[in-house]
Design an enzyme around this catalytic site. Structure first.
Site, short mmCIF file in Angstrom:
data_model
loop_
_atom_site.label_atom_id
_atom_site.label_comp_id
_atom_site.label_asym_id
_atom_site.label_seq_id
_atom_site.Cartn_x
_atom_site.Cartn_y
_atom_site.Cartn_z
N GLU A 84 0.87 -1.18 0.00
CA GLU A 84 0.00 0.00 0.00
C GLU A 84 0.91 1.23 0.00
OE1 GLU A 84 -2.53 2.33 -0.54
OE2 GLU A 84 -3.72 0.61 0.11
N ASP A 111 5.34 1.13 -4.97
CA ASP A 111 4.55 0.79 -6.14
C ASP A 111 4.58 -0.71 -6.37
OD1 ASP A 111 3.24 0.73 -8.56
OD2 ASP A 111 4.95 1.44 -9.72
N ASP A 134 -9.61 1.11 -6.51
CA ASP A 134 -10.26 2.35 -6.94
C ASP A 134 -10.96 2.11 -8.28
OD1 ASP A 134 -10.88 4.95 -7.86
OD2 ASP A 134 -9.23 5.80 -6.69
N LYS A 138 -15.39 7.44 -13.61
CA LYS A 138 -15.61 8.28 -14.79
C LYS A 138 -14.95 7.61 -15.99
CE LYS A 138 -15.97 12.67 -12.35
NZ LYS A 138 -15.36 13.99 -12.09
N ASP A 170 -17.22 -3.42 -5.93
CA ASP A 170 -18.64 -3.10 -5.81
C ASP A 170 -19.10 -2.21 -6.97
OD1 ASP A 170 -17.18 -0.94 -4.97
OD2 ASP A 170 -18.34 -0.55 -3.16
N PHE A 207 -18.81 -1.43 5.37
CA PHE A 207 -19.25 -0.70 4.18
C PHE A 207 -19.99 -1.64 3.23
CE2 PHE A 207 -18.30 0.29 -0.27
CZ PHE A 207 -18.84 1.55 -0.37
N GLU A 208 -19.44 -2.84 3.04
CA GLU A 208 -20.04 -3.82 2.14
C GLU A 208 -21.39 -4.30 2.67
OE1 GLU A 208 -18.75 -8.14 0.20
OE2 GLU A 208 -17.39 -7.08 1.53
#
Length: 226
Positions: A84, A111, A134, A138, A170, A207-208
């Site tokens: 991370e 990375d 992520d 868009k 999701d 959250f899920e």
């Protein structure tokens, strides 16, 4: 002239500024010397890193680390390497490792593409997790999505025969893309007929669970190395 879009695509992340709390900073300062692995462009011996022979699972983009710590605690016979770049998540997972006294989890703040290219041997991994990357929802940002053919090709090489790649998202259109990309890799085969049921080892996040109550979907995709 080098294509700037391609330069973006080969990174595993887009760096965002995240504010570390004092507790996260302290946990990272104390924890990374014990559990962190520094990036070096040379192949590492994972058995030496963990001090034992055991299945090795890579997680790319562990976020705040809650699920990662829970998985490691519930599966003490496996070793986990989490990557991370964002400081608050690294600090928080250091805190969780200390609280849960985990011995089977190591961290890198770098990375993931460079780690794959330069530090992990081919056929060295038993599994790869990428949970809720992520979605770059868009359309013009879709090219920044992590799970694309070049990365999957790298990951397939690092997996042992029979090793698995597990992604969860999701965002339905990202799930469709992930399935298409993985189906397009000749070295991988789907473990399910399309999407897979959530395995017991992947914890249901708050959250899920909230999203499921609201009727939102979550898609798990699990392929195996041939």
């Amino acid at each position: 002239m080098e294509n700037p879009a391609f330069k973006r695509a080969i990174r595993s992340f887009v760096l965002r500024q995240g504010h570390l709390s004092a507790g996260q900073q302290r946990a990272m300062d104390e924890g990374m010397p014990k559990w962190g692995i520094e990036y070096r462009p040379e192949t590492m011996d994972l058995e030496q890193v963990f001090g034992r022979a055991a299945p090795k699972i890579l997680e790319i983009g562990f976020g705040m680390g809650g699920a990662t710590a829970e998985i490691a605690a519930a599966n003490p016979d496996n070793d986990y390497l989490g990557i991370e770049v964002h400081g608050p998540g690294v600090g928080n997972l250091c805190k969780l490792i200390a609280e849960k006294e985990l011995t089977n989890l190591r961290l890198m703040r770098h990375d993931a593409v460079e780690v794959l290219d330069n530090m992990l041997a081919d056929g060295s991994l038993d599994g790869v997790h990428i949970f809720f990357p992520d979605p770059w929802h868009k359309k013009r940002h879709n090219k920044r999505r992590l799970i694309q053919a070049p990365l999957v090709e790298k990951l397939a090489k690092k997996l042992k025969p029979g090793g698995y790649f597990h992604a969860a998202t999701d965002w339905e259109d990202y799930a469709i893309q992930i399935l298409e990309v993985l189906n397009g890799n000749a070295d991988l085969e789907n473990t399910a007929d399309g999407y897979a049921p959530r395995p017991d080892y992947r914890p249901l996040t708050k959250f899920e669970a909230r999203g499921i109550k609201l009727g939102h979907g979550v898609w798990d995709v699990i392929f195996r190395r041939k």
